[in-house]
Design a protein around this motif. Sequence first.
Motif, PDB file in Angstrom:
ATOM      1  N   GLN A   1      50.109  24.831 -49.019  1.00  0.00           N
ATOM      2  CA  GLN A   1      49.955  25.794 -50.114  1.00  0.00           C
ATOM      3  C   GLN A   1      48.704  25.500 -50.942  1.00  0.00           C
ATOM      4  O   GLN A   1      47.963  26.398 -51.308  1.00  0.00           O
ATOM      5  CB  GLN A   1      51.197  25.774 -51.015  1.00  0.00           C
ATOM      6  CG  GLN A   1      51.105  26.715 -52.196  1.00  0.00           C
ATOM      7  CD  GLN A   1      50.957  28.170 -51.795  1.00  0.00           C
ATOM      8  OE1 GLN A   1      51.612  28.611 -50.866  1.00  0.00           O
ATOM      9  NE2 GLN A   1      50.096  28.900 -52.475  1.00  0.00           N
ATOM     10  N   ALA A   2      48.461  24.217 -51.201  1.00  0.00           N
ATOM     11  CA  ALA A   2      47.283  23.843 -51.990  1.00  0.00           C
ATOM     12  C   ALA A   2      45.989  24.154 -51.243  1.00  0.00           C
ATOM     13  O   ALA A   2      45.043  24.701 -51.822  1.00  0.00           O
ATOM     14  CB  ALA A   2      47.345  22.361 -52.334  1.00  0.00           C
TER      15      ALA A   2
ATOM     16  N   TRP B   1      45.584  26.365 -48.843  1.00  0.00           N
ATOM     17  CA  TRP B   1      45.463  27.824 -48.755  1.00  0.00           C
ATOM     18  C   TRP B   1      44.936  28.396 -50.067  1.00  0.00           C
ATOM     19  O   TRP B   1      44.057  29.258 -50.076  1.00  0.00           O
ATOM     20  CB  TRP B   1      46.818  28.438 -48.417  1.00  0.00           C
ATOM     21  CG  TRP B   1      46.801  29.931 -48.429  1.00  0.00           C
ATOM     22  CD1 TRP B   1      47.181  30.762 -49.447  1.00  0.00           C
ATOM     23  CD2 TRP B   1      46.348  30.785 -47.376  1.00  0.00           C
ATOM     24  NE1 TRP B   1      47.000  32.071 -49.100  1.00  0.00           N
ATOM     25  CE2 TRP B   1      46.491  32.119 -47.824  1.00  0.00           C
ATOM     26  CE3 TRP B   1      45.844  30.569 -46.106  1.00  0.00           C
ATOM     27  CZ2 TRP B   1      46.148  33.209 -47.045  1.00  0.00           C
ATOM     28  CZ3 TRP B   1      45.509  31.661 -45.328  1.00  0.00           C
ATOM     29  CH2 TRP B   1      45.650  32.956 -45.799  1.00  0.00           C
ATOM     30  N   SER B   2      45.462  27.914 -51.182  1.00  0.00           N
ATOM     31  CA  SER B   2      45.009  28.413 -52.489  1.00  0.00           C
ATOM     32  C   SER B   2      43.522  28.146 -52.698  1.00  0.00           C
ATOM     33  O   SER B   2      42.779  29.017 -53.167  1.00  0.00           O
ATOM     34  CB  SER B   2      45.814  27.758 -53.611  1.00  0.00           C
ATOM     35  OG  SER B   2      47.167  28.120 -53.530  1.00  0.00           O
TER      36      SER B   2
ATOM     37  N   ARG C   1      41.239  30.448 -50.946  1.00  0.00           N
ATOM     38  CA  ARG C   1      41.136  31.759 -51.602  1.00  0.00           C
ATOM     39  C   ARG C   1      40.519  31.624 -52.995  1.00  0.00           C
ATOM     40  O   ARG C   1      40.645  32.520 -53.815  1.00  0.00           O
ATOM     41  CB  ARG C   1      42.520  32.414 -51.698  1.00  0.00           C
ATOM     42  CG  ARG C   1      43.185  32.652 -50.356  1.00  0.00           C
ATOM     43  CD  ARG C   1      42.309  33.559 -49.495  1.00  0.00           C
ATOM     44  NE  ARG C   1      42.901  33.812 -48.193  1.00  0.00           N
ATOM     45  CZ  ARG C   1      42.339  33.450 -47.037  1.00  0.00           C
ATOM     46  NH1 ARG C   1      41.217  32.788 -47.018  1.00  0.00           N
ATOM     47  NH2 ARG C   1      42.902  33.743 -45.895  1.00  0.00           N
TER      48      ARG C   1
ATOM     49  N   SER D   1      41.417  29.874 -55.520  1.00  0.00           N
ATOM     50  CA  SER D   1      42.423  29.875 -56.574  1.00  0.00           C
ATOM     51  C   SER D   1      42.779  28.446 -56.938  1.00  0.00           C
ATOM     52  O   SER D   1      42.553  27.512 -56.163  1.00  0.00           O
ATOM     53  CB  SER D   1      43.690  30.594 -56.110  1.00  0.00           C
ATOM     54  OG  SER D   1      43.431  31.922 -55.786  1.00  0.00           O
TER      55      SER D   1
ATOM     56  N   PRO E   1      44.998  25.296 -57.100  1.00  0.00           N
ATOM     57  CA  PRO E   1      46.044  24.856 -56.165  1.00  0.00           C
ATOM     58  C   PRO E   1      47.378  24.583 -56.870  1.00  0.00           C
ATOM     59  O   PRO E   1      47.782  23.440 -57.073  1.00  0.00           O
ATOM     60  CB  PRO E   1      45.455  23.591 -55.549  1.00  0.00           C
ATOM     61  CG  PRO E   1      44.530  23.059 -56.576  1.00  0.00           C
ATOM     62  CD  PRO E   1      43.985  24.262 -57.285  1.00  0.00           C
TER      63      PRO E   1
ATOM     64  N   THR F   1      51.315  24.533 -56.844  1.00  0.00           N
ATOM     65  CA  THR F   1      52.377  24.414 -55.852  1.00  0.00           C
ATOM     66  C   THR F   1      53.711  24.172 -56.539  1.00  0.00           C
ATOM     67  O   THR F   1      53.768  23.763 -57.690  1.00  0.00           O
ATOM     68  CB  THR F   1      52.111  23.258 -54.873  1.00  0.00           C
ATOM     69  OG1 THR F   1      52.019  22.042 -55.612  1.00  0.00           O
ATOM     70  CG2 THR F   1      50.852  23.472 -54.076  1.00  0.00           C
TER      71      THR F   1
ATOM     72  N   HIS G   1      48.409  20.906 -57.883  1.00  0.00           N
ATOM     73  CA  HIS G   1      48.524  19.927 -56.799  1.00  0.00           C
ATOM     74  C   HIS G   1      47.774  18.641 -57.083  1.00  0.00           C
ATOM     75  O   HIS G   1      48.236  17.559 -56.761  1.00  0.00           O
ATOM     76  CB  HIS G   1      48.033  20.574 -55.499  1.00  0.00           C
ATOM     77  CG  HIS G   1      48.184  19.709 -54.294  1.00  0.00           C
ATOM     78  ND1 HIS G   1      47.130  19.035 -53.746  1.00  0.00           N
ATOM     79  CD2 HIS G   1      49.252  19.416 -53.527  1.00  0.00           C
ATOM     80  CE1 HIS G   1      47.541  18.365 -52.689  1.00  0.00           C
ATOM     81  NE2 HIS G   1      48.828  18.574 -52.539  1.00  0.00           N
TER      82      HIS G   1
ATOM     83  N   TYR H   1      40.819  19.293 -49.320  1.00  0.00           N
ATOM     84  CA  TYR H   1      40.313  20.639 -49.576  1.00  0.00           C
ATOM     85  C   TYR H   1      39.129  20.988 -48.689  1.00  0.00           C
ATOM     86  O   TYR H   1      38.720  22.144 -48.625  1.00  0.00           O
ATOM     87  CB  TYR H   1      39.986  20.819 -51.054  1.00  0.00           C
ATOM     88  CG  TYR H   1      41.229  20.657 -51.902  1.00  0.00           C
ATOM     89  CD1 TYR H   1      42.369  21.404 -51.635  1.00  0.00           C
ATOM     90  CD2 TYR H   1      41.279  19.748 -52.933  1.00  0.00           C
ATOM     91  CE1 TYR H   1      43.519  21.252 -52.379  1.00  0.00           C
ATOM     92  CE2 TYR H   1      42.422  19.593 -53.695  1.00  0.00           C
ATOM     93  CZ  TYR H   1      43.538  20.343 -53.417  1.00  0.00           C
ATOM     94  OH  TYR H   1      44.678  20.192 -54.150  1.00  0.00           O
TER      95      TYR H   1
ATOM     96  N   SER I   1      40.069  23.597 -46.295  1.00  0.00           N
ATOM     97  CA  SER I   1      40.283  24.975 -46.753  1.00  0.00           C
ATOM     98  C   SER I   1      39.405  25.973 -46.011  1.00  0.00           C
ATOM     99  O   SER I   1      39.802  27.124 -45.827  1.00  0.00           O
ATOM    100  CB  SER I   1      40.059  25.083 -48.258  1.00  0.00           C
ATOM    101  OG  SER I   1      38.720  24.839 -48.587  1.00  0.00           O
TER     102      SER I   1
END
Length: 160
Positions: A54-55, A57-58, A61, A63, A65, A67, A79, A89, A92
């Motif tokens: 999730q971190a 992915w954020s 994008r 954004s 992170p 979570t 995160h 990261y 990413s």
Amino acid sequence: MIQVKRIASHIKDHKIQTLTFLFIVVYTLSAITVSVVRFWQFEAGYFDFGVNDQAIWSVSRFSLPVTYHPNYLNGFGIHLADHFSPSIYILSSLYWLTSRQEIILIAQAVSVGLSALVGVFLAKNFIKNDFVIFALIFSYLGFLGMQNALITEFHEATLS
């Protein structure tokens, strides 16, 4: 006679070097296969895999992170506050190529395979015997902790 021995030794060393590189490739492909198949069989948990995924992915994008974590106030947090590992990261950018979560499992296995290659090149500076280098790489990749880290979810420490 001395020249023949030198040529025979060179051929033997070349075979061991080839075996070492072949072992690293087979090991990496096996780690990818096992970890991805385990993921497809729903054997990846949220805490290690999901939180990091999730971190990453954020961040892909652009954004923050954020979570979910049961210890955070209101359940959500940044995160980096709990799992400070900004090096993950780097992964990413992989989510720019695909949205499949398996990509970080593949990247984890490839990074371990590349670290073994770095180990071979570093060992060549200090160790002249190719069989000893193979034994070191075999020990490194054969370590149960390394295998467990590769086949059970995603761990930021494995990338280190």
